[in-house]
Design a protein around this motif. Structure first.
Motif, PDB file in Angstrom:
ATOM      1  N   SER A   3       0.831  -1.192   0.000  1.00 35.33           N
ATOM      2  CA  SER A   3       0.000   0.000   0.000  1.00 35.33           C
ATOM      3  C   SER A   3       0.872   1.251   0.000  1.00 35.33           C
ATOM      4  N   GLN A   5      -0.316   4.250   0.425  1.00 31.29           N
ATOM      5  CA  GLN A   5      -0.804   5.083   1.522  1.00 31.29           C
ATOM      6  C   GLN A   5      -0.207   4.624   2.848  1.00 31.29           C
ATOM      7  N   ARG A   6      -0.087   3.311   3.059  1.00 33.33           N
ATOM      8  CA  ARG A   6       0.499   2.820   4.307  1.00 33.33           C
ATOM      9  C   ARG A   6       1.972   3.201   4.389  1.00 33.33           C
ATOM     10  N   SER A   9       2.130   6.856   5.228  1.00 34.85           N
ATOM     11  CA  SER A   9       1.733   7.099   6.620  1.00 34.85           C
ATOM     12  C   SER A   9       2.852   6.704   7.573  1.00 34.85           C
ATOM     13  N   LEU A 169      -2.066  12.593  10.663  1.00 30.06           N
ATOM     14  CA  LEU A 169      -2.264  11.351   9.927  1.00 30.06           C
ATOM     15  C   LEU A 169      -3.638  11.316   9.261  1.00 30.06           C
ATOM     16  N   ALA A 170      -4.647  11.789  10.000  1.00 29.40           N
ATOM     17  CA  ALA A 170      -5.987  11.812   9.402  1.00 29.40           C
ATOM     18  C   ALA A 170      -6.028  12.749   8.200  1.00 29.40           C
ATOM     19  N   GLN A 172      -3.437  13.653   6.440  1.00 26.35           N
ATOM     20  CA  GLN A 172      -2.591  13.069   5.394  1.00 26.35           C
ATOM     21  C   GLN A 172      -3.307  11.952   4.658  1.00 26.35           C
ATOM     22  N   ARG A 173      -4.109  11.174   5.390  1.00 21.90           N
ATOM     23  CA  ARG A 173      -4.860  10.090   4.761  1.00 21.90           C
ATOM     24  C   ARG A 173      -5.855  10.643   3.750  1.00 21.90           C
ATOM     25  N   VAL A 174      -6.545  11.722   4.160  1.00 27.15           N
ATOM     26  CA  VAL A 174      -7.493  12.341   3.243  1.00 27.15           C
ATOM     27  C   VAL A 174      -6.760  12.898   2.022  1.00 27.15           C
ATOM     28  N   VAL A 176      -3.812  11.984   0.792  1.00 28.34           N
ATOM     29  CA  VAL A 176      -3.274  10.912  -0.057  1.00 28.34           C
ATOM     30  C   VAL A 176      -4.387  10.257  -0.866  1.00 28.34           C
ATOM     31  N   ARG A 177      -5.542  10.061  -0.234  1.00 26.37           N
ATOM     32  CA  ARG A 177      -6.661   9.462  -0.963  1.00 26.37           C
ATOM     33  C   ARG A 177      -7.052  10.330  -2.148  1.00 26.37           C
TER      34      ARG A 177
END
Length: 440
Positions: A3, A5-6, A9, A169-170, A172-174, A176-177
């Protein structure tokens, strides 16, 4: 770890932890250093006040306690001093029965010294001369409350850092998505390509993906052109060979060969086989038609055209029927399935008396394809021989022979199983079991 994204992160967490810890420790160290220097100035001033409290008395130099800080009179107050005149020493009453070691060097001590009741002391030493005599004065202040404040700040900073890290992280997750959404769109388009729902990828892609999309589209166009040229070349070759083949057939019937019946029989047999193979390959080309590379087989869309073509090829009033679940898509290449079903149905039509049926079923274990005809069938002890490549039981009809060999190769490449059984219609049933795990 596949992943992206992983990976991003974990990389971000690692970088933030290292940078955060370095910044936090550096900030605390600088603050502690500045605070110690600030307090050292106060300790120096206090030492100078103690120096001024040394006065001449009837018995020599004395310490005027009226000039002392009241904290120096209170036991374990956290404010301590020691004055060393060589032969005579004064200690603050606040030390009570504890000892205050004299620092080895002048100025602020490099480390905290142990004090009474587990206190840690910030100590400063000054060397002076008073009334012509050398005087060493050490003053100390309890630094424990400040250390405890630092610990509270560290824990508070740690909690805030963890909360901030989770928030980052939250976010960054958004982020990256959203950034990887074009990749997901491309993946869906590739899946649609595989299913035959589109002919190329959307050229409106992010700048970073434009070279990839352009190369994939170029490869698709090249593959489609190659397939089209191969199909056209096969058709042209077949049509070009028809006339020479007809000439050879007519030559085989000439009177000059009447006195050579064995030679005439061999020529007729070989020419008949060439004509049959030629007709089969042309039929396959017609059945395949235009298709996208890698397109899957949609039963509802493909089977009507396939059966219509078979009805035209075998124009003798056969009852051709098929049964498959509505909307069923077989997850194998369309070209391969057309070749497989075309061979099976073509064989069945050549041997059938009046009826040919195709049944397709899907289940948890995979897919079942059954072709039934009402022809003479095949004896049970002969069926394994017929599956072998090129074996035929009847040389007069191009039936269960080379076609079944081709079908066998395709089925084996899919890890499936081919078997010949007795059909409920009275003839032969060709049954194919394909595992769902091998679908691609």
């Amino acid at each position: 770890m596949r992943s992206i994204q992983r990976r991003l992160s974990l990389g971000l967490v690692g970088v933030l932890l290292v940078v955060g810890l370095v910044l936090a420790q550096t900030s605390l160290w600088l603050f502690d250093l500045g605070l110690r220097r600030y307090l050292a100035e106060g300790l120096r001033s206090e030492a100078e006040l103690l120096l001024s409290a040394l006065v001449r008395g009837p018995n020599g130099i004395q310490l005027d306690e009226k000039r002392l800080n009241p904290a120096h009179q209170q036991p374990y107050s956290g404010r301590y001093f020691i004055i060393d005149l060589g032969e005579e020493t004064w200690r603050s009453r606040s030390l009570w029965d504890a000892e205050l070691p004299m620092p080895q060097q002048k100025g602020l001590a490099e480390r905290l010294l142990p004090g009474p009741v587990d206190q840690e002391l910030l100590t400063w030493r000054g060397d002076y001369r008073r009334f012509g005599r050398p005087v060493r004065i050490a003053v100390a202040q309890d630094y424990t409350p400040i250390l405890e404040s630092f610990r509270r700040v560290q824990w508070t900073g740690f909690a805030l850092g963890v909360a901030g890290l989770l928030l980052i992280l939250a976010l960054q997750r958004v982020t990256v998505r959203r950034a990887l959404r074009p990749l997901e769109d491309v993946r869906q388009q590739i899946a649609q390509l595989q299913q035959g729902q589109r002919s190329e990828l959307d050229s409106h892609a992010p700048e970073e993906l434009e070279p990839l999309v352009a190369q994939v589209n170029h490869l698709l166009n090249h593959t489609e052109d190659t397939l089209r040229r191969s199909r056209n070349a096969l058709g042209n070759l077949g049509h070009a060979l028809k006339t020479p083949l007809a000439v050879l057939v007519s030559l085989a019937d000439r009177e000059e060969l009447q006195d050579k019946p064995a030679l005439r029989a061999i020529l007729r047999e070989q020419l008949a086989q060439i004509e049959q193979r030629l007709a089969r390959e042309l039929g396959r080309a017609r059945l395949a038609g235009e298709a996208l590379p890698g397109a899957h087989f949609d039963c509802t869309e493909e089977l009507p055209g396939l059966f219509s073509t078979l009805a035209m090829i075998h124009d003798r009033g056969l009852d051709l029927d098929w049964d498959a679940p509505e909307g069923l898509r077989l997850p194998w290449d369309r070209e391969d399935l057309l070749e497989l079903l075309g061979n099976l149905l073509d064989n069945a039509c050549k041997w059938a008396e009046t009826q040919v049926n195709l049944t397709i079923r899907s289940g948890e274990g995979g897919y079942s394809l059954m072709v039934d005809d009402d022809g003479p069938g095949i004896a049970e002890d002969k069926r394994e021989d017929v599956i072998g490549r090129g074996a035929r039981l009847d040389e007069q009809v191009a039936g269960h022979g080379l076609g079944l060999g081709i079908v066998r190769d395709i089925v084996e490449s899919w890890n499936g199983r081919l078997s010949l059984q007795e059909s409920p219609l009275g003839g032969l049933r060709v049954r194919i079991e394909l595992p769902a795990a091998q679908a691609s």
